[in-house]
Design a protein around this motif. Structure first.
Motif, mmCIF file in Angstrom:
data_model
loop_
_atom_site.group_PDB
_atom_site.id
_atom_site.type_symbol
_atom_site.label_atom_id
_atom_site.label_comp_id
_atom_site.label_asym_id
_atom_site.label_seq_id
_atom_site.Cartn_x
_atom_site.Cartn_y
_atom_site.Cartn_z
ATOM 1 N N ALA A 41 -13.613 -18.127 -27.626
ATOM 2 C CA ALA A 41 -13.997 -18.915 -26.515
ATOM 3 C C ALA A 41 -13.786 -18.265 -25.160
ATOM 4 C CB ALA A 41 -13.917 -20.219 -26.514
ATOM 5 N N LEU A 42 -12.633 -17.919 -24.964
ATOM 6 C CA LEU A 42 -12.014 -17.318 -23.992
ATOM 7 C C LEU A 42 -12.541 -15.866 -23.857
ATOM 8 C CD1 LEU A 42 -8.155 -18.522 -24.069
ATOM 9 C CD2 LEU A 42 -10.283 -19.460 -22.963
ATOM 10 N N ILE A 43 -12.652 -15.190 -24.762
ATOM 11 C CA ILE A 43 -13.203 -13.950 -24.611
ATOM 12 C C ILE A 43 -14.492 -14.028 -24.315
ATOM 13 C CG2 ILE A 43 -13.881 -11.926 -26.141
ATOM 14 C CD1 ILE A 43 -11.346 -12.410 -27.679
ATOM 15 N N GLY A 44 -15.445 -14.893 -24.912
ATOM 16 C CA GLY A 44 -16.806 -15.213 -24.588
ATOM 17 C C GLY A 44 -17.064 -15.482 -22.899
ATOM 18 N N PHE A 45 -16.125 -16.301 -22.468
ATOM 19 C CA PHE A 45 -16.299 -16.846 -21.275
ATOM 20 C C PHE A 45 -16.032 -15.363 -20.165
ATOM 21 C CE2 PHE A 45 -13.741 -18.109 -17.267
ATOM 22 C CZ PHE A 45 -14.489 -18.532 -16.538
ATOM 23 N N ALA A 46 -14.884 -14.669 -20.531
ATOM 24 C CA ALA A 46 -14.599 -13.374 -19.894
ATOM 25 C C ALA A 46 -15.978 -12.464 -19.860
ATOM 26 C CB ALA A 46 -13.337 -12.725 -20.624
ATOM 27 N N LEU A 47 -16.774 -12.378 -20.884
ATOM 28 C CA LEU A 47 -17.835 -11.599 -20.934
ATOM 29 C C LEU A 47 -18.797 -12.023 -20.085
ATOM 30 C CD1 LEU A 47 -17.761 -10.534 -24.502
ATOM 31 C CD2 LEU A 47 -17.469 -8.924 -22.797
ATOM 32 N N ILE A 48 -19.299 -13.599 -20.263
ATOM 33 C CA ILE A 48 -19.978 -14.151 -19.504
ATOM 34 C C ILE A 48 -19.698 -13.852 -18.038
ATOM 35 C CG2 ILE A 48 -21.043 -16.430 -18.774
ATOM 36 C CD1 ILE A 48 -20.658 -17.033 -21.795
ATOM 37 N N ALA A 49 -18.446 -13.992 -17.802
ATOM 38 C CA ALA A 49 -17.925 -14.033 -16.096
ATOM 39 C C ALA A 49 -18.398 -12.530 -15.773
ATOM 40 C CB ALA A 49 -16.547 -14.181 -16.111
ATOM 41 N N VAL A 50 -18.136 -11.475 -16.559
ATOM 42 C CA VAL A 50 -18.601 -10.111 -16.137
ATOM 43 C C VAL A 50 -19.969 -9.882 -16.010
ATOM 44 C CG1 VAL A 50 -18.646 -7.675 -16.970
ATOM 45 C CG2 VAL A 50 -16.328 -8.955 -17.108
ATOM 46 N N GLY A 56 -23.935 -11.323 -20.790
ATOM 47 C CA GLY A 56 -23.859 -12.599 -21.309
ATOM 48 C C GLY A 56 -24.240 -13.056 -22.626
ATOM 49 N N VAL A 57 -24.984 -12.118 -23.198
ATOM 50 C CA VAL A 57 -25.302 -12.319 -24.655
ATOM 51 C C VAL A 57 -24.083 -12.097 -25.531
ATOM 52 C CG1 VAL A 57 -26.809 -11.197 -26.715
ATOM 53 C CG2 VAL A 57 -27.883 -11.911 -24.455
ATOM 54 N N ALA A 58 -23.466 -10.923 -25.136
ATOM 55 C CA ALA A 58 -22.432 -10.437 -25.796
ATOM 56 C C ALA A 58 -21.314 -11.686 -25.706
ATOM 57 C CB ALA A 58 -21.795 -9.284 -25.282
ATOM 58 N N GLY A 59 -21.141 -12.268 -24.532
ATOM 59 C CA GLY A 59 -20.384 -13.430 -24.623
ATOM 60 C C GLY A 59 -20.885 -14.679 -25.444
ATOM 61 N N VAL A 60 -21.930 -14.814 -25.425
ATOM 62 C CA VAL A 60 -22.470 -15.978 -26.305
ATOM 63 C C VAL A 60 -22.280 -15.651 -27.781
ATOM 64 C CG1 VAL A 60 -24.382 -17.040 -27.216
ATOM 65 C CG2 VAL A 60 -24.001 -16.732 -24.743
ATOM 66 N N ALA A 61 -22.290 -14.381 -28.086
ATOM 67 C CA ALA A 61 -22.139 -13.775 -29.560
ATOM 68 C C ALA A 61 -20.713 -13.808 -30.095
ATOM 69 C CB ALA A 61 -22.595 -12.385 -29.869
ATOM 70 N N ALA A 62 -19.670 -13.654 -28.881
ATOM 71 C CA ALA A 62 -18.390 -13.686 -29.131
ATOM 72 C C ALA A 62 -17.872 -15.110 -29.553
ATOM 73 C CB ALA A 62 -17.323 -13.141 -28.141
ATOM 74 N N ILE A 63 -18.515 -16.046 -28.761
ATOM 75 C CA ILE A 63 -18.178 -17.523 -28.920
ATOM 76 C C ILE A 63 -18.689 -18.042 -30.242
ATOM 77 C CG2 ILE A 63 -18.743 -19.721 -27.879
ATOM 78 C CD1 ILE A 63 -18.962 -18.652 -25.186
ATOM 79 N N MET A 64 -19.970 -17.825 -30.502
ATOM 80 C CA MET A 64 -20.728 -18.433 -31.762
ATOM 81 C C MET A 64 -20.294 -17.373 -33.113
ATOM 82 S SD MET A 64 -24.469 -19.255 -30.200
ATOM 83 C CE MET A 64 -24.711 -20.465 -31.540
ATOM 84 N N GLY A 65 -19.797 -16.188 -32.963
ATOM 85 C CA GLY A 65 -19.112 -15.613 -34.163
ATOM 86 C C GLY A 65 -20.246 -14.931 -35.012
ATOM 87 N N VAL A 66 -19.722 -14.216 -35.873
ATOM 88 C CA VAL A 66 -20.573 -13.549 -36.917
ATOM 89 C C VAL A 66 -20.925 -14.503 -38.173
ATOM 90 C CG1 VAL A 66 -19.156 -11.289 -36.674
ATOM 91 C CG2 VAL A 66 -18.382 -13.018 -38.487
#
Length: 302
Positions: A279-288, A138-148
């Protein structure tokens, strides 16, 4: 003595899950429309205020009576703050800066937060390895959404995303509070009491921050406000408790994954919103992360 059958998703429960995802996903869409003319805290007040008479009628038709003990109403005030007043306000404020679909995806971390908070605070729901791994996804998904860019500087868009995450965390604490403090009350009465509590809290806050609410609103904004109250709040809570009874708490968690597609679809179809690949990558990580936290998918494969 026969064993009770374990909760499962029947065809009716599946339809109810879809309906709940639709009305909760629609709340982000309705809020986006209402924000054109109404400030965030006032939208929160509208949402809980108009839902109260609807649920009151339902409770009375069921033959339930309002509790009289002050302690219970104090409990409802806390539940109203954690499950309505705080998260609704944070999400609506966040939607001033970010798309409704993105807000719904970030809100999807609620189930992962809930598993971790319950694992820390509740003895009967220990913090297991799958829950920890799910939280990391979930944290990885949020990080992917918010970006570096998050660490390069603070801007309103980053703060808006953090606000939605704060709302998800508030929902997580609400679930623990509800389990500990409201277990002995009828669930429909809990929903009504919680909304009465959040209305009492939001009236002075909205008046102080936003001023006296305007009533000379456009028809589309009034429709959005009434829809978010009647559909995304009153009807949603009735569906929520019905699904909980039919399918159990673990199956109810699945609605978290079903909300973003509805919110993203409505935003794209009617508001012209688009989401980037992050955002879609982040959603996928949150789903996992939710799938790992829930655990049933992997148990079945095993």
């Amino acid at each position: 003595m026969t064993d009770q059958p374990s909760p499962r998703i029947t065809p009716m429960a599946a339809l109810m899950l879809l309906a709940l995802a639709a009305v909760w996903g629609g709340s982000f869409f309705f809020a986006e429309i209402a924000l054109r003319e109404v400030p965030p805290l006032t939208i929160t007040l509208h949402r809980v205020f108009w839902a109260v008479p609807i649920l009151f009628v339902v409770v009375r038709l069921m033959g339930l009576h309002l509790p009289r003990a002050p302690k219970i109403w104090g409990t409802y005030l806390v539940m109203g703050a954690l499950n309505n007043a705080i998260p609704f306000s944070l999400i609506f404020w966040g939607q001033l800066q970010i798309e409704s679909g993105l807000a719904s995806i970030l809100n999807g971390t609620t189930a992962v937060f809930g598993a971790v908070v319950a694992g820390v605070l509740l003895k009967d729901e220990p913090l297991t390895l799958p829950k920890i791994i799910g939280a990391l996804f979930g944290v990885a998904g949020v990080a992917a959404i918010m970006g570096v860019d998050l660490l390069s500087g603070i801007d309103l868009r980053n703060l808006a995303q953090l606000a939605v995450l704060g709302a998800a965390l508030s929902y997580a604490f609400a679930s623990v509070w509800g389990k500990v403090a409201l277990a002995g009350q009828p669930p429909q009465m809990n929903a009504l009491g919680m909304l009465i509590g959040s209305t009492i809290l939001m009236i002075p806050v909205a008046l102080w921050v936003d001023g006296v609410p305007r009533f000379d609103l456009s028809a589309s904004v009034w429709a959005a406000l009434l829809a978010v109250a009647a559909l995304s709040t009153a009807l949603a809570y009735l569906l929520y408790f019905a699904i909980l009874k039919r399918a159990g708490a673990a199956n109810l968690m699945l609605v978290t994954l079903m909300i973003p597609p509805f919110a993203v679809g409505l935003g794209a179809a009617f508001l012209g919103e688009t989401l980037g690949s992050e955002a879609l990558i982040g959603f996928a990580l949150i789903a996992v992360g939710l799938a790992v936290t829930d655990g049933r998918l992997f148990r079945r494969r095993t």
